[in-house]
Scaffold this motif. Structure first.
Motif, PDB file in Angstrom:
ATOM      1  N   ASP A 360       0.850  -1.188   0.000  1.00 44.42           N
ATOM      2  CA  ASP A 360       0.000   0.000   0.000  1.00 44.42           C
ATOM      3  C   ASP A 360       0.890   1.243   0.000  1.00 44.42           C
ATOM      4  N   PRO A 361       0.792   2.115  -1.009  1.00 39.00           N
ATOM      5  CA  PRO A 361       1.654   3.300  -1.058  1.00 39.00           C
ATOM      6  C   PRO A 361       1.470   4.238   0.128  1.00 39.00           C
ATOM      7  N   ARG A 362       0.340   4.127   0.817  1.00 33.05           N
ATOM      8  CA  ARG A 362       0.132   4.945   2.012  1.00 33.05           C
ATOM      9  C   ARG A 362       1.060   4.497   3.144  1.00 33.05           C
ATOM     10  N   ARG A 363       1.628   3.330   2.977  1.00 29.17           N
ATOM     11  CA  ARG A 363       2.616   2.832   3.931  1.00 29.17           C
ATOM     12  C   ARG A 363       3.967   2.577   3.276  1.00 29.17           C
ATOM     13  N   GLY A 364       3.968   2.291   2.005  1.00 20.77           N
ATOM     14  CA  GLY A 364       5.181   1.828   1.351  1.00 20.77           C
ATOM     15  C   GLY A 364       5.928   2.851   0.518  1.00 20.77           C
ATOM     16  N   TRP A 365       5.439   4.089   0.463  1.00 21.12           N
ATOM     17  CA  TRP A 365       6.115   5.107  -0.346  1.00 21.12           C
ATOM     18  C   TRP A 365       6.336   6.349   0.496  1.00 21.12           C
ATOM     19  N   HIS A 366       7.585   6.831   0.507  1.00 20.23           N
ATOM     20  CA  HIS A 366       7.899   8.004   1.319  1.00 20.23           C
ATOM     21  C   HIS A 366       7.794   9.263   0.466  1.00 20.23           C
ATOM     22  N   PRO A 367       6.862  10.148   0.766  1.00 21.27           N
ATOM     23  CA  PRO A 367       6.650  11.321  -0.095  1.00 21.27           C
ATOM     24  C   PRO A 367       7.795  12.329  -0.046  1.00 21.27           C
ATOM     25  N   ASP A 368       8.523  12.398   1.072  1.00 17.51           N
ATOM     26  CA  ASP A 368       9.606  13.377   1.181  1.00 17.51           C
ATOM     27  C   ASP A 368      10.813  12.986   0.340  1.00 17.51           C
ATOM     28  N   ASN A 370      10.870  10.347  -2.001  1.00 14.20           N
ATOM     29  CA  ASN A 370      10.553   9.594  -3.220  1.00 14.20           C
ATOM     30  C   ASN A 370      11.233   8.222  -3.213  1.00 14.20           C
ATOM     31  N   SER A 371      11.008   7.507  -2.146  1.00 13.33           N
ATOM     32  CA  SER A 371      11.640   6.195  -2.001  1.00 13.33           C
ATOM     33  C   SER A 371      10.650   5.232  -1.359  1.00 13.33           C
ATOM     34  N   TYR A 372      10.973   3.945  -1.480  1.00 15.61           N
ATOM     35  CA  TYR A 372      10.124   2.911  -0.897  1.00 15.61           C
ATOM     36  C   TYR A 372      10.448   2.732   0.584  1.00 15.61           C
ATOM     37  N   ILE A 373       9.431   2.335   1.341  1.00 16.50           N
ATOM     38  CA  ILE A 373       9.593   2.062   2.772  1.00 16.50           C
ATOM     39  C   ILE A 373       9.571   0.545   2.968  1.00 16.50           C
ATOM     40  N   TYR A 374      10.568   0.051   3.697  1.00 19.21           N
ATOM     41  CA  TYR A 374      10.618  -1.385   3.973  1.00 19.21           C
ATOM     42  C   TYR A 374       9.350  -1.850   4.699  1.00 19.21           C
ATOM     43  N   ASP A 375       8.949  -3.072   4.403  1.00 18.16           N
ATOM     44  CA  ASP A 375       7.821  -3.689   5.101  1.00 18.16           C
ATOM     45  C   ASP A 375       8.339  -4.261   6.417  1.00 18.16           C
ATOM     46  N   PHE A 376       8.224  -3.479   7.489  1.00 10.61           N
ATOM     47  CA  PHE A 376       8.793  -3.860   8.768  1.00 10.61           C
ATOM     48  C   PHE A 376       8.034  -5.004   9.440  1.00 10.61           C
ATOM     49  N   GLY A 377       6.901  -5.384   8.899  1.00 14.65           N
ATOM     50  CA  GLY A 377       6.148  -6.490   9.476  1.00 14.65           C
ATOM     51  C   GLY A 377       6.447  -7.830   8.844  1.00 14.65           C
ATOM     52  N   VAL A 381      11.980  -9.493   5.550  1.00 17.18           N
ATOM     53  CA  VAL A 381      12.539  -8.140   5.490  1.00 17.18           C
ATOM     54  C   VAL A 381      13.205  -7.794   6.813  1.00 17.18           C
ATOM     55  N   ARG A 382      12.579  -8.143   7.900  1.00 21.23           N
ATOM     56  CA  ARG A 382      13.139  -7.879   9.225  1.00 21.23           C
ATOM     57  C   ARG A 382      14.498  -8.572   9.379  1.00 21.23           C
ATOM     58  N   GLN A 383      14.567  -9.828   8.980  1.00 18.31           N
ATOM     59  CA  GLN A 383      15.831 -10.547   9.080  1.00 18.31           C
ATOM     60  C   GLN A 383      16.885  -9.946   8.154  1.00 18.31           C
ATOM     61  N   PHE A 384      16.473  -9.521   6.974  1.00 18.11           N
ATOM     62  CA  PHE A 384      17.387  -8.884   6.025  1.00 18.11           C
ATOM     63  C   PHE A 384      18.006  -7.637   6.644  1.00 18.11           C
ATOM     64  N   LEU A 385      17.198  -6.796   7.287  1.00 13.49           N
ATOM     65  CA  LEU A 385      17.691  -5.555   7.877  1.00 13.49           C
ATOM     66  C   LEU A 385      18.580  -5.832   9.087  1.00 13.49           C
ATOM     67  N   HIS A 430       1.206   4.968  15.662  1.00 14.15           N
ATOM     68  CA  HIS A 430       2.470   4.279  15.901  1.00 14.15           C
ATOM     69  C   HIS A 430       2.594   3.043  15.004  1.00 14.15           C
ATOM     70  N   ASN A 431       3.746   2.869  14.427  1.00 19.61           N
ATOM     71  CA  ASN A 431       4.018   1.682  13.608  1.00 19.61           C
ATOM     72  C   ASN A 431       4.609   0.616  14.524  1.00 19.61           C
ATOM     73  N   TYR A 432       3.763  -0.259  15.028  1.00 28.31           N
ATOM     74  CA  TYR A 432       4.208  -1.284  15.974  1.00 28.31           C
ATOM     75  C   TYR A 432       5.258  -2.208  15.355  1.00 28.31           C
ATOM     76  N   GLU A 433       5.151  -2.419  14.046  1.00 25.10           N
ATOM     77  CA  GLU A 433       6.101  -3.316  13.375  1.00 25.10           C
ATOM     78  C   GLU A 433       7.507  -2.731  13.384  1.00 25.10           C
TER      79      GLU A 433
END
Length: 727
Positions: A360-368, A370-377, A381-385, A430-433
């Motif tokens: 969902d771009p409302r969660r996955g795209w950073h408007p400031d 212009n980049s993608y936001i990792y899926d912290f849930g 992805v969590r293990q990758f980071l 708050h983004n609990y993930e």
């Protein structure tokens, strides 16, 4: 069907169709090889020099086969291949099933297994009693229909090295004969069979620059470290240590005459002596993880496991860190787990789906940005980071990670208007993930690397950023004090005549100081985008600007909290930072700028030598206001004590150009006192205003709640540090 799959690079199960295949109907083994453009192929046992037999050409496209009796096969083999214009011998990858899958089963049990298993792992196996060296490739792409390994070694032809899919969505292949330095990428088809842009390795350990952005096989074990003593000595309580950080952008600290950047090894030769001269304890590097666009300053990284090749090899960077440690300097890296750029060769829709980003771009795209936001849930992805963070501490012996843009991770509505974000399950922002990810990150770092520190760039009032995770905190060692920075710079920008009306801007930071373990940060963000240099933020004529800056630096070092200054502050850089240039080193030809350099050198020396200035930074017993209410004179009096309560330093700040003659200061003990640093000294391009005798004998006159006091002449626009001395 098989030929079509191979020709179109759509074969997802090559181990079932190439190499040794058992034919149940005929009760024999079939050896099948896929070698596009080959004219003739013969097979040789690896342990023998003689040819076993020739393979029959099934198709002019390059499919060859031979049948062997059940008892005669399978054996380890090499293929002698004739092309129209060349002859070669290769060891067929499709006989190494177990080697291709090595480590995958254990990978999920620990995040650090990701960088030990995925990517390009140099390894050695045995075939026919002969040692075979090569590279095992593994990449996670669960929604891909097929994945091929491409590189210089196969002419970037996706037909030649189809990879094998695992049950958990990894694609693997062991390629004998490849060595460190081999360039590669992955060619993926999405679930509909559409060809995606060629992708660099998400867990690649080194890479090319523009235009190829190819990943490069790298030998992790070839560098020999010499910093064991340093790492052991760092297992101390960072809260009680002097930490003065020199933040820098690698490319623009200093350049060659032709405008090119210094290499990692050149930087070790030039930067380390400078840091020693200036008495810094640590250096913080703006992101050196591989990034496609230099103008992002590294904050749009795609290679979270690779030091940028702009400045040399990965071993060259290890050499730089090793040299820093030998000189007694810690190395902190900026790390960016919040977002990643949309470059086609990177993580964006890696396998045709949002594998790394929120869908969902409302969660996955950073408007400031212009980049993608990792899926912290998402667990992968969590293990990758987390694996990325551990990798830098493990393979590069990094002393700390400063996590960028933490606030953007913590809040769903960060930089978003109503309707542009999705609330959490409780209806909040708050983004609990992300919160749980950061807590896990800190637990893993401290458990595995007890010498390391973590620092959060967090600009809100989120509670417990630097508090332990077992109390509900995020678990960082330190948090940047953005409030102190904003308030104090706003105060310093005002004409001295108006400062008395804004005195609270200087003192408010102590109201919340003990809520977190703060680092007082004057970072690169404060000297770009029209904000002016620190020097030109200051009001007044040339002398007053410099004096204001010196007073401010003194106030910073007197205030509780660890210190961070961006490069250029120490020479009173007059222009804004330019990432395409270098610091204006020519300014040191002027007394004003040499004076600022001398001051920062001496402030660092004083700070490191006086435990009262650092070891009780976060204890209420370590700080006392002697006078925070003298707003009419725009002055401050601070008393700093060490943890043992057997040493103290008094700091007096005068934020006006008016000298304060006969200025009385209450002291904790009767005795003799001496000024140990005066920012108005002529050595710092100050006015050398007369402060009185070299030694001040206390008088039994009550002042500032103390029964004894001293009297001195407080210089204009100056901070002085006062210490009790033996009579």
């Amino acid at each position: 069907m098989l030929l079509r799959e191979l020709n179109e690079a759509r074969c997802g199960q090559p181990f079932e169709k190439l190499g040794w295949i058992y034919d149940n109907e005929k009760s024999l083994w079939c050896l099948r090889a896929w070698l596009p453009h080959a004219k003739k192929v013969a097979v040789r046992r690896i342990e023998k020099k003689s040819i076993e037999c020739s393979l029959k050409c099934l198709n002019a496209d390059g499919l060859f086969e031979a049948e062997f009796p059940e008892l005669a096969a399978p054996f380890s083999y090499a293929l002698k291949v004739d092309y129209a214009d060349a002859k070669t011998e290769v060891i067929d990858p499709y006989q190494f099933h177990d080697e291709a899958f090595r480590g995958l089963a254990e990978m999920k049990h620990s995040a650090d297994n990701i960088y030990r298993t995925l990517g390009a792992q140099i390894m050695e196996t045995e075939a026919g009693g002969v040692k075979v060296k090569g590279v095992r490739f593994a990449v996670y792409a669960p929604s891909a229909m097929s994945v091929s390994l491409i590189g210089d070694f196969n002419y970037w032809d996706g037909r030649r090295h189809p990879m094998q899919r695992s049950l958990c969505g990894h694609w693997v292949l062991f390629v004998p004969g490849l060595e460190a330095g081999a360039r590669y990428k992955f060619e993926l088809k999405d679930m509909h069979g559409h060809c995606l842009p060629h992708k660099a390795d998400p867990v690649g350990f080194y890479s090319d620059q523009y235009p190829s952005f190819a990943s490069v096989v790298y030998d992790q074990k070839q560098y020999e470290w010499h910093d064991a003593d340093w790492l052991l000595a760092q297992r101390n309580d960072k809260l009680e240590q002097p930490i003065s950080i020199y933040e820098m952008h690698f490319a623009s600290w200093k350049r060659h005459d032709d405008g090119s950047s210094l290499s990692y090894r050149e930087m070790a030769d030039q930067l380390i002596p400078y840091l020693l001269e200036m008495n810094y304890t640590h250096i913080e590097l703006m992101p050196i993880m591989e990034h496609p666009f230099s103008g992002s300053w590294g904050y749009q990284p795609l290679g979270l496991f690779a030091p940028t090749s702009r400045f040399g090899s990965a071993d060259d960077f290890k050499y730089f860190v090793d040299r820093c440690h030998k000189a007694g300097i810690g190395v902190i890296l900026d790390w960016v787990p919040a977002h990643f750029p949309s470059d086609a060769h990177g993580l964006a829709r890696f396998d045709g789906t949002p594998l790394y980003e929120y869908e969902d771009p409302r969660r996955g795209w950073h408007p400031d940005w212009n980049s993608y936001i990792y899926d912290f849930g998402r667990d992968t992805v969590r293990q990758f980071l987390i694996a990325s963070a551990l990798y830098w501490l493990d393979h590069f012996h990094i002393d700390g990670l400063r996590v960028d843009a933490v606030a953007s991770m913590l809040y769903w509505d960060y930089s978003r208007d109503d309707g542009e974000w999705v609330p959490n399950l409780d209806g909040g922002n708050h983004n609990y993930e992300a919160i749980s990810l950061l807590q896990w990150f800190n637990r893993e770092v401290y458990e595995r690397f007890p010498h390391a520190m973590t620092i959060a760039e967090e600009s809100t009032a989120f509670s417990g950023v630097s508090r332990p995770t077992y109390t509900g905190g995020l678990g960082f060692t330190f948090k940047w004090n953005m409030g102190w920075m904003n308030d104090s710079l706003r105060y310093m920008a005002k004409e001295p005549v108006h400062r008395k009306f804004h005195h609270n801007d200087l003192t408010f930071s102590m109201v919340y100081h003990y809520n977190e373990n703060f680092v007082l940060s004057l970072s690169h963000d404060e000297v770009v985008h029209g904000k002016q240099s620190l020097l030109y933020k200051m009001p007044g004529d040339e002398w007053q600007q410099a004096a204001n800056l010196r007073t401010y630096m003194g106030y910073m070092y007197a205030h509780p909290g660890k210190k961070l200054n961006f490069m250029g502050t120490e020479i009173a850089q007059s222009t804004e930072w330019d990432h395409d240039g270098q610091l204006d080193w020519w300014l040191l030809g002027f007394d004003k700028h040499r004076g600022q350099k001398n001051l920062i050198r001496d402030l660092n020396r004083l700070y490191r030598s006086e435990s009262a200035l650092y070891d009780a930074d976060y204890l209420q017993s370590g700080f006392e206001w002697l006078d925070h209410s003298n707003w009419e004179s725009s002055s401050l009096l601070m008393l700093r004590r060490n943890k043992a309560q057997d040493s103290f330093i008094i700091a007096a700040c005068n934020f006006t150009p008016v000298p304060r003659d006969g200025f009385r200061i209450g002291v904790p003990e009767a005795g003799c006192y001496q000024i140990v640093l005066n920012t108005d000294s002529s050595e710092y391009w100050g006015g050398d205003y007369f402060v009185g005798a070299d030694v001040f004998q206390s008088e039994a006159v009550e002042s500032h709640g103390k029964s004894n006091s001293i009297v001195l002449n407080l210089p204009p626009l100056a901070t002085v540090f006062i210490k009790k001395v033996a009579e």
